[in-house]
Design a protein around this motif. Structure first.
Motif, PDB file in Angstrom:
ATOM      1  N   THR A 203       0.717  -1.304   0.149  1.00  0.00           N
ATOM      2  CA  THR A 203      -0.068   0.060  -0.218  1.00  0.00           C
ATOM      3  C   THR A 203       0.790   1.444  -0.055  1.00  0.00           C
ATOM      4  OG1 THR A 203      -0.197   0.500   2.644  1.00  0.00           O
ATOM      5  CG2 THR A 203      -1.492  -1.301   1.611  1.00  0.00           C
ATOM      6  N   SER A 204       0.094   2.273   0.011  1.00  0.00           N
ATOM      7  CA  SER A 204       0.795   3.676   0.129  1.00  0.00           C
ATOM      8  C   SER A 204       0.816   4.092   1.498  1.00  0.00           C
ATOM      9  CB  SER A 204       0.309   4.744  -0.872  1.00  0.00           C
ATOM     10  OG  SER A 204      -0.943   4.981  -0.438  1.00  0.00           O
ATOM     11  N   ALA A 220       0.032   8.946   4.380  1.00  0.00           N
ATOM     12  CA  ALA A 220       0.180   8.216   3.160  1.00  0.00           C
ATOM     13  C   ALA A 220       1.502   8.740   2.511  1.00  0.00           C
ATOM     14  CB  ALA A 220      -1.278   8.052   2.480  1.00  0.00           C
ATOM     15  N   LEU A 221       2.252   7.944   1.743  1.00  0.00           N
ATOM     16  CA  LEU A 221       2.971   8.247   0.916  1.00  0.00           C
ATOM     17  C   LEU A 221       2.577   8.712  -0.478  1.00  0.00           C
ATOM     18  CD1 LEU A 221       5.921   5.766   1.899  1.00  0.00           C
ATOM     19  CD2 LEU A 221       5.658   7.962   2.956  1.00  0.00           C
ATOM     20  N   ASN A 223       3.589  10.535  -3.182  1.00  0.00           N
ATOM     21  CA  ASN A 223       4.507  10.523  -4.160  1.00  0.00           C
ATOM     22  C   ASN A 223       5.152   9.236  -4.434  1.00  0.00           C
ATOM     23  OD1 ASN A 223       3.159  12.675  -5.476  1.00  0.00           O
ATOM     24  ND2 ASN A 223       5.190  14.187  -5.113  1.00  0.00           N
ATOM     25  N   GLY A 224       5.105   8.481  -3.356  1.00  0.00           N
ATOM     26  CA  GLY A 224       5.741   6.928  -3.350  1.00  0.00           C
ATOM     27  C   GLY A 224       7.001   7.124  -2.287  1.00  0.00           C
ATOM     28  N   GLU A 235       4.764  13.088   1.820  1.00  0.00           N
ATOM     29  CA  GLU A 235       3.746  12.358   2.490  1.00  0.00           C
ATOM     30  C   GLU A 235       2.805  13.338   3.039  1.00  0.00           C
ATOM     31  OE1 GLU A 235       4.271   9.762   6.698  1.00  0.00           O
ATOM     32  OE2 GLU A 235       5.954  10.920   6.077  1.00  0.00           O
TER      33      GLU A 235
END
Length: 265
Positions: A203-204, A220-221, A223-224, A235
């Motif tokens: 997941t992100s 949540a991340l 942009n990865g 984030e």
């Protein structure tokens, strides 16, 4: 911290010196002297794109801040302090300014900050989110429940968890590998590990935490995981505080169920 691969060291140094308050001419002059070792106004002008007539003003600015020494010769010679000494000078200056800012803001802050936060607040960027997490750790009195991806469990955060544990705060942690769990338990012997709600790598998800059953944060991340921490969208997080805050109520129920600590309130 890695420099942008598209920027040469000279450009990076000038940009950072300007951020520390030096004028453009002073920044360029210092960088020129750092590469020359010593030099005259003519030497500096030839390699720095600073007009010769403005080099002297730049030198005065640098000399006042202790960044260059002057040899009273004819013509005058100028010498830049070492990179290590310059960095230490700016570090001390930044620390002093930070202390002044903290003192001023503390005097302005209300005596009793509002404990019940209505609604959910947002914060963007990995560095600001991490600072919020550290602040929450520091405020913990009874319990910290923290789920995160392994890369986001930095040494600073492990240290913050350790300091909380020393105050008698219960630490419950999930989402990291067995190796990291063992390292955490070496530093925080009383920490409890539990199974994550999901496979984080699929997941992100970034972080999911609750402090004292009344303060929560979810991130949540965007942009990865490979996004730069300075990227505002690296984030993003939402947080809430207060017994009846909607985010707190939901996450308290989830953690109560997951940890088997009793029926949710």
């Amino acid at each position: 911290m890695r420099n942008n691969s598209d920027e040469d060291p000279q450009s990076v140094a000038i940009k950072q010196l300007e951020r520390f308050g030096l004028s453009t001419y002073a920044a360029r002059t210092f960088v020129a002297l750092a590469s020359l070792g010593t030099g005259t106004a003519k030497d500096v002008s030839q390699v720095s794109e600073v007009p010769r007539t403005r080099v002297y003003d730049a030198i005065d600015e640098l000399h006042d801040r202790g960044l260059v020494d002057v040899l009273q010769s004819s013509p005058k010679q100028f010498w830049a302090i070492s990179a290590e000494t310059a960095s230490r000078t700016f570090e001390h200056e930044l620390q002093h300014r930070t202390e002044l800012l903290q003192t001023a803001l503390s005097e302005l802050e209300s005596v009793e900050r509002q404990a019940e936060q209505r609604g959910v607040w947002t914060v963007d960027g990995q560095t600001p989110v991490m600072e919020r997490v550290r602040e929450f750790f520091a405020s913990a009195e009874e319990e910290i429940v923290y789920m995160t991806v392994e890369d986001l469990l930095t040494e600073d955060l492990i240290e913050g968890l350790g300091e909380a544990a020393e105050r008698g705060v219960s630490i419950k942690l999930a989402g990291v590998s067995t190796d990291v769990q063992e390292r955490v338990q070496e530093e925080i012997p009383g920490a409890t590990m539990f199974e994550s709600l999901w496979v984080w790598s699929d997941t992100s998800a970034g972080r999911l935490m609750m402090v004292d059953g009344r303060k929560t944060l979810v991130s949540a991340l965007v942009n990865g995981a490979d996004a730069s921490p300075s990227d505002p969208r690296s984030e993003t997080a939402i947080w809430g505080e207060g017994e009846s805050n909607s985010l707190v109520v939901v996450l308290r129920a989830i953690f109560t169920w997951r940890l088997g600590t009793g029926e949710p309130e």
